[in-house]
Design an enzyme around this catalytic site. Structure first.
Site, PDB file in Angstrom:
ATOM      1  N   HIS A  88      42.296  34.477  39.719  1.00 51.70           N
ATOM      2  CA  HIS A  88      42.345  35.521  41.092  1.00 51.70           C
ATOM      3  C   HIS A  88      43.789  35.515  41.614  1.00 51.70           C
ATOM      4  O   HIS A  88      43.672  35.706  42.927  1.00 51.70           O
ATOM      5  CB  HIS A  88      41.201  35.306  42.042  1.00 51.70           C
ATOM      6  CG  HIS A  88      39.887  35.202  41.349  1.00 51.70           C
ATOM      7  ND1 HIS A  88      38.872  34.181  41.857  1.00 51.70           N
ATOM      8  CD2 HIS A  88      39.277  36.006  40.473  1.00 51.70           C
ATOM      9  CE1 HIS A  88      37.710  34.429  41.068  1.00 51.70           C
ATOM     10  NE2 HIS A  88      37.989  35.754  40.575  1.00 51.70           N
ATOM     11  N   GLU A 135      43.581  44.108  44.130  1.00 50.99           N
ATOM     12  CA  GLU A 135      44.350  43.686  43.061  1.00 50.99           C
ATOM     13  C   GLU A 135      45.049  44.724  42.457  1.00 50.99           C
ATOM     14  O   GLU A 135      45.970  44.712  42.103  1.00 50.99           O
ATOM     15  CB  GLU A 135      43.277  43.067  41.964  1.00 50.99           C
ATOM     16  CG  GLU A 135      42.983  41.463  42.639  1.00 50.99           C
ATOM     17  CD  GLU A 135      41.672  41.155  41.940  1.00 50.99           C
ATOM     18  OE1 GLU A 135      40.522  41.824  42.229  1.00 50.99           O
ATOM     19  OE2 GLU A 135      41.432  40.144  41.398  1.00 50.99           O
ATOM     20  N   GLY A 189      33.539  40.452  46.832  1.00 53.47           N
ATOM     21  CA  GLY A 189      32.290  41.122  47.044  1.00 53.47           C
ATOM     22  C   GLY A 189      31.481  40.298  47.980  1.00 53.47           C
ATOM     23  O   GLY A 189      30.765  40.953  49.194  1.00 53.47           O
ATOM     24  N   VAL A 190      31.357  39.173  47.844  1.00 55.18           N
ATOM     25  CA  VAL A 190      30.398  38.192  48.982  1.00 55.18           C
ATOM     26  C   VAL A 190      31.155  38.047  50.075  1.00 55.18           C
ATOM     27  O   VAL A 190      30.861  38.007  51.494  1.00 55.18           O
ATOM     28  CB  VAL A 190      30.149  36.875  48.285  1.00 55.18           C
ATOM     29  CG1 VAL A 190      29.246  35.928  49.343  1.00 55.18           C
ATOM     30  CG2 VAL A 190      29.132  36.883  47.039  1.00 55.18           C
ATOM     31  N   ARG A 218      28.060  31.020  37.037  1.00 51.16           N
ATOM     32  CA  ARG A 218      28.745  29.717  36.882  1.00 51.16           C
ATOM     33  C   ARG A 218      28.396  28.269  37.638  1.00 51.16           C
ATOM     34  O   ARG A 218      28.442  28.652  38.720  1.00 51.16           O
ATOM     35  CB  ARG A 218      30.284  30.082  36.703  1.00 51.16           C
ATOM     36  CG  ARG A 218      30.746  30.918  35.843  1.00 51.16           C
ATOM     37  CD  ARG A 218      32.227  31.346  35.830  1.00 51.16           C
ATOM     38  NE  ARG A 218      32.472  32.791  36.135  1.00 51.16           N
ATOM     39  CZ  ARG A 218      33.337  33.508  36.361  1.00 51.16           C
ATOM     40  NH1 ARG A 218      34.577  32.703  36.668  1.00 51.16           N
ATOM     41  NH2 ARG A 218      33.546  34.679  36.604  1.00 51.16           N
ATOM     42  N   HIS A 232      38.127  33.878  47.660  1.00 49.05           N
ATOM     43  CA  HIS A 232      37.755  34.921  46.967  1.00 49.05           C
ATOM     44  C   HIS A 232      36.560  34.719  46.417  1.00 49.05           C
ATOM     45  O   HIS A 232      36.337  34.031  45.409  1.00 49.05           O
ATOM     46  CB  HIS A 232      38.987  35.282  45.889  1.00 49.05           C
ATOM     47  CG  HIS A 232      38.546  36.222  45.083  1.00 49.05           C
ATOM     48  ND1 HIS A 232      39.250  37.507  45.165  1.00 49.05           N
ATOM     49  CD2 HIS A 232      37.550  36.467  44.121  1.00 49.05           C
ATOM     50  CE1 HIS A 232      38.883  38.395  44.026  1.00 49.05           C
ATOM     51  NE2 HIS A 232      37.737  37.571  43.521  1.00 49.05           N
ATOM     52  N   ILE A 233      35.558  35.257  47.145  1.00 49.72           N
ATOM     53  CA  ILE A 233      34.292  34.932  46.696  1.00 49.72           C
ATOM     54  C   ILE A 233      33.256  36.287  46.253  1.00 49.72           C
ATOM     55  O   ILE A 233      32.951  37.092  46.939  1.00 49.72           O
ATOM     56  CB  ILE A 233      33.220  34.064  47.440  1.00 49.72           C
ATOM     57  CG1 ILE A 233      33.513  34.548  49.001  1.00 49.72           C
ATOM     58  CG2 ILE A 233      33.775  32.572  47.437  1.00 49.72           C
ATOM     59  CD1 ILE A 233      32.775  33.713  50.110  1.00 49.72           C
ATOM     60  N   GLY A 234      33.222  36.585  44.981  1.00 47.64           N
ATOM     61  CA  GLY A 234      32.443  37.486  44.439  1.00 47.64           C
ATOM     62  C   GLY A 234      31.442  36.972  43.087  1.00 47.64           C
ATOM     63  O   GLY A 234      31.026  36.068  43.572  1.00 47.64           O
ATOM     64  N   ASN A 279      42.802  47.902  33.834  1.00 53.23           N
ATOM     65  CA  ASN A 279      42.328  46.687  33.499  1.00 53.23           C
ATOM     66  C   ASN A 279      41.253  46.683  32.434  1.00 53.23           C
ATOM     67  O   ASN A 279      40.176  46.901  32.422  1.00 53.23           O
ATOM     68  CB  ASN A 279      41.439  46.264  34.800  1.00 53.23           C
ATOM     69  CG  ASN A 279      40.723  44.829  34.808  1.00 53.23           C
ATOM     70  OD1 ASN A 279      40.840  44.174  33.791  1.00 53.23           O
ATOM     71  ND2 ASN A 279      40.272  44.438  35.792  1.00 53.23           N
ATOM     72  N   ASP A 282      22.890  37.352  42.225  1.00 48.31           N
ATOM     73  CA  ASP A 282      23.479  38.405  43.428  1.00 48.31           C
ATOM     74  C   ASP A 282      23.184  37.816  44.462  1.00 48.31           C
ATOM     75  O   ASP A 282      21.865  37.678  45.128  1.00 48.31           O
ATOM     76  CB  ASP A 282      22.868  39.933  43.117  1.00 48.31           C
ATOM     77  CG  ASP A 282      23.735  40.722  43.923  1.00 48.31           C
ATOM     78  OD1 ASP A 282      23.962  40.644  45.175  1.00 48.31           O
ATOM     79  OD2 ASP A 282      24.069  41.881  43.226  1.00 48.31           O
ATOM     80  N   ASN A 333      31.364  41.237  52.520  1.00 49.32           N
ATOM     81  CA  ASN A 333      30.104  41.680  52.673  1.00 49.32           C
ATOM     82  C   ASN A 333      29.043  41.003  53.311  1.00 49.32           C
ATOM     83  O   ASN A 333      28.113  41.297  54.004  1.00 49.32           O
ATOM     84  CB  ASN A 333      29.370  42.685  51.478  1.00 49.32           C
ATOM     85  CG  ASN A 333      30.347  43.714  50.981  1.00 49.32           C
ATOM     86  OD1 ASN A 333      30.560  44.646  51.649  1.00 49.32           O
ATOM     87  ND2 ASN A 333      30.830  43.577  49.795  1.00 49.32           N
ATOM     88  N   ARG A 375      46.411  44.480  34.120  1.00 45.48           N
ATOM     89  CA  ARG A 375      46.022  43.127  34.588  1.00 45.48           C
ATOM     90  C   ARG A 375      45.934  41.904  33.371  1.00 45.48           C
ATOM     91  O   ARG A 375      45.311  42.623  32.417  1.00 45.48           O
ATOM     92  CB  ARG A 375      44.922  43.231  35.116  1.00 45.48           C
ATOM     93  CG  ARG A 375      44.203  41.889  35.565  1.00 45.48           C
ATOM     94  CD  ARG A 375      42.773  41.929  36.131  1.00 45.48           C
ATOM     95  NE  ARG A 375      42.522  40.902  36.478  1.00 45.48           N
ATOM     96  CZ  ARG A 375      40.994  40.476  36.260  1.00 45.48           C
ATOM     97  NH1 ARG A 375      40.136  41.123  36.058  1.00 45.48           N
ATOM     98  NH2 ARG A 375      40.676  39.174  36.619  1.00 45.48           N
TER      99      ARG A 375
END
Ligand code: ADP
Length: 401
Positions: free
Chosen positions: A180, A385, A331-332, A241, A208-210, A7, A283, A335, A91
């Site tokens: 994603h 991925e 990530g989110v 964003r 997909h929430i990171g 990647n 974060d 976790n 990727r």
């Protein structure tokens, strides 16, 4: 077969080496600060100690050479020779309308990725550098490209077109592409396997929430809608964003604040989202800590994030006329129990019932967090991925023989 997954970013290169006989990771690592003095290579061979090396790595060809040296190193290596690597998977962020799946790299494929530089000026050029670097260092080894956009190429015209003059689509290919895709595809497949149900009969919303975040409506195994658009800025509120806003905000702000195109792009991509509203962090860990401590800015950021996420889930349930499964990943999603809890709390109208205790359990495995009574299965599925790219690479290389 051993497959190396790469990647490549503009100044970084992540890698994972797979033994595809049992899909195990033999080693993984990261080269950072390529092109700057003191580049850092972090190499983690499975079952051995992690090593870090600082040196000057000016471009991607040297970065891959250093990675191959580490992979075959007497002490830290996992291969006796580079020849053991039989294929490389890369990727690539943007595959435009050309690539509806992963592809074997040929001169034509490279030319097409270059043609798409316009649509992903920050991301596609480093991918080409990564491919060239692999070709130089491993001559004769086949390369495969996997695109973040490919999974979403099944969206219908009514979904991917923006209601703006059609000439802009004809001239510049302005439309929704999404992102994603590899992750949305991977977790939707794992969800069907986990539930032991054919994917063809499922309506799945994958969250997909990171740092970046997107939702996809997956119906019958294909993407029918996704929240990211021409670029990965549209849709959900993210770490830095903005996600959705009235497009006039852009021209209004440019006018009032005398901002250039690059300044307003930077504002929307790097200085918005959770960071802008909290004023402290992008974060989610910091945001939820602040929310728990009753800090007003973090609380507002958290509430806006959750509200916008929930609105999109509702929209995609409407888009598919129902939803059987909601998957949280990245990530989110993997976790943050509290983001999942708060989001599901207000989805009771869909028949969603979260098991709060199961929701708190931590494991790196796919798991169910809804109650047996819930009308919608709520799953947490760690995304992977790299594995998806390695699988595609193996399949395409075997088919090409
Ligand atoms: P990327 O989009 O860069 O691939 P990731 O999917 O790795 O990002 O997600 C990174 C984000 O995940 C972090 O910025 C952080 O907000 C969030 N995150 C990681 N661990 C936790 C946690 N325990 N609780 C809440 N959020 C977390």
């Amino acid at each position: 077969m051993k497959v190396l997954v790469i990647n490549a970013g503009s100044s970084s290169l992540k890698y994972q080496l797979y033994d595809m006989t049992d899909e195990t990771v033999l080693a993984k690592g990261l080269v950072e600060r390529i092109g700057m003095d003191s580049s850092i290579l972090t190499h983690k061979p499975t079952g051995k100690e992690e090593v870090t090396e600082v040196s000057e790595i000016l471009e991607h060809t040297t970065a891959i050479r250093k990675v191959l040296e580490k992979l075959t190193d007497k002490e830290h290596g996992v291969l006796s020779s580079v020849d053991e690597i039989q294929a490389v998977g890369h990727r690539v962020v943007h595959g435009g309308e050309t690539f509806k799946g992963s592809a074997l790299v040929t001169p034509e494929v490279k030319a097409e990725i270059r043609r798409l530089f316009d649509l992903a000026p920050l991301h596609n050029p480093p991918a080409i550098m990564g491919i060239n670097a692999a070709e130089v260092n491993m001559p004769g080894v086949p390369n495969v490209v996997a695109f973040d956009t490919a999974f979403h190429q099944t969206m219908e015209e009514k979904v991917y077109l923006y209601p703006i003059p059609k000439v802009l689509y004809k001239k510049h290919r302005i439309r929704r592409y999404g992102a994603h895709g590899t992750s949305h595809q991977y977790v939707s497949r794992v969800a069907a396997e986990f539930l032991n149900r054919p994917i063809e009969e499922l309506k799945i919303i994958t969250c997909h929430i990171g740092n970046g975040a997107s939702l996809t409506a997956v119906k019958g195994g294909v993407s029918v809608d996704t929240s990211m658009g021409l670029t990965p800025l549209e849709g959900l509120m993210m770490g830095t964003r903005s996600g959705d806003l009235d497009p006039t905000v852009v021209t209004f702000v440019m006018n009032k604040e005398e901002l250039s195109i690059s300044e307003v792009n930077s504002m929307l991509n790097k200085h918005s989202g959770l960071l802008a509203i909290s004023g402290s962090s992008s974060d989610m860990r910091d945001i939820t800590d602040g929310w728990e401590a009753g800090k007003p800015n973090e609380t507002l950021a958290f509430e806006m994030y959750e509200y916008r996420l929930r609105k999109y889930i509702g929209a995609y349930a409407a888009a598919m006329n129902g939803v059987d499964v909601i998957v949280f990943t990245a990530g989110v999603g993997e976790n943050s129990a509290i983001v999942r809890e708060k989001t599901c709390e207000n989805l009771s109208y869909l028949g969603v019932e979260l098991d709060k205790e199961l929701n708190k359990v931590r494991s790196g495995e796919p798991r169910r967090i809804s109650t047996p009574n819930s009308k919608v299965e709520i799953l947490v599925i760690p995304t992977n991925e790299e594995l998806m790219i390695a699988r595609d690479t193996l399949q395409i290389v075997q088919e090409s023989k």
